[in-house]
Scaffold this active site. Structure first.
Site, PDB file in Angstrom:
ATOM      1  N   ASP A  95      -2.008  -5.320   0.962  1.00  0.00           N
ATOM      2  CA  ASP A  95      -1.924  -3.770   1.193  1.00  0.00           C
ATOM      3  C   ASP A  95      -3.069  -3.361   1.973  1.00  0.00           C
ATOM      4  O   ASP A  95      -4.059  -3.748   2.068  1.00  0.00           O
ATOM      5  CB  ASP A  95      -1.850  -3.068  -0.068  1.00  0.00           C
ATOM      6  CG  ASP A  95      -0.600  -3.403  -1.016  1.00  0.00           C
ATOM      7  OD1 ASP A  95       0.408  -3.841  -0.382  1.00  0.00           O
ATOM      8  OD2 ASP A  95      -0.482  -3.203  -2.087  1.00  0.00           O
ATOM      9  N   TYR A 170       5.343  -0.214   3.912  1.00  0.00           N
ATOM     10  CA  TYR A 170       4.890  -0.958   4.954  1.00  0.00           C
ATOM     11  C   TYR A 170       5.592  -0.696   6.280  1.00  0.00           C
ATOM     12  O   TYR A 170       6.845  -0.649   6.436  1.00  0.00           O
ATOM     13  CB  TYR A 170       5.201  -2.597   4.446  1.00  0.00           C
ATOM     14  CG  TYR A 170       4.476  -2.891   3.391  1.00  0.00           C
ATOM     15  CD1 TYR A 170       3.377  -3.573   3.282  1.00  0.00           C
ATOM     16  CD2 TYR A 170       5.241  -2.788   1.907  1.00  0.00           C
ATOM     17  CE1 TYR A 170       2.698  -3.797   2.085  1.00  0.00           C
ATOM     18  CE2 TYR A 170       4.495  -2.954   0.648  1.00  0.00           C
ATOM     19  CZ  TYR A 170       3.394  -3.802   0.778  1.00  0.00           C
ATOM     20  OH  TYR A 170       2.768  -4.216  -0.149  1.00  0.00           O
TER      21      TYR A 170
END
Length: 192
Positions: A95, A170
């Site tokens: 992340d 994302y």
């Protein structure tokens, strides 16, 4: 005002009156007392171009990661003493976007996410509040050009980028080149 230029083991400085003064370089790094500064728990928003790195998270087999460069900058600017005591959190190994961390602060009067030093002189707390350290500017000055801190915000002491995360998005960007993007989009729909 003075102007200095390196000359072997010394610095040759021209002082405001035009005289030249030579000073020895000290190989010693000056001691910095982190215990005399407040700390502030903050969220940092960052972005990077990852082509030159082997991932975001620090890994045992390489130090060529975005996170390694970030901690080098945090240490160089003396915003943290070390990684272990920085209360650092990210959502996961891959992340990116937001991290939480305790940084050195200029807020002796308190505020959101601020923890004052234990040995604080009571007269110091009554000082007028000053503006916070320019975290974005400080870090971007020493980070590589392909890693940027976009913004920061104070957060509650217990807030964690990992455990308080409510959603993740994302986005992957790549050069188009000679790729057939429409065909790729059609193929991706079949996977859903």
């Amino acid at each position: 005002m003075k102007s200095c230029s390196p000359a072997s083991e010394s610095l040759n400085c021209i002082t405001s009156d035009g005289n030249t003064r030579s000073t020895k370089k000290s190989g010693k790094e000056r001691h910095f007392d982190f215990g005399s500064h407040p700390r502030r728990h903050v969220a940092l928003k960052l972005a990077y171009l990852g082509w030159a790195y082997q991932g975001f998270a620090v890994q045992e087999n390489t130090d060529n990661t975005v996170e390694a460069r970030l901690f080098e900058a945090l240490l160089k600017t003396r915003l943290i003493q070390d990684r272990q005591s920085s209360n650092y959190h990210r959502c996961g190994r891959t992340d990116k976007g937001v991290i939480t961390i305790d940084l050195r602060s200029s807020q002796f009067c308190g505020g959101l996410g601020v923890s004052l030093p234990e040995n604080l002189d009571p007269g110091t707390k009554s000082k007028a509040c000053t503006s916070e350290l320019p975290y974005v500017k400080m870090l971007n000055r020493v980070l590589p050009q392909d890693i940027r801190i976009l913004d920061w915000a104070p957060v509650e002491q217990g807030f964690s980028a990992r455990f308080d995360c409510q959603s993740r998005t994302y986005r992957y960007y790549f050069p188009r080149g000679f790729l057939d993007v429409e065909l790729m989009a059609d193929a991706a729909k079949r996977c859903v």
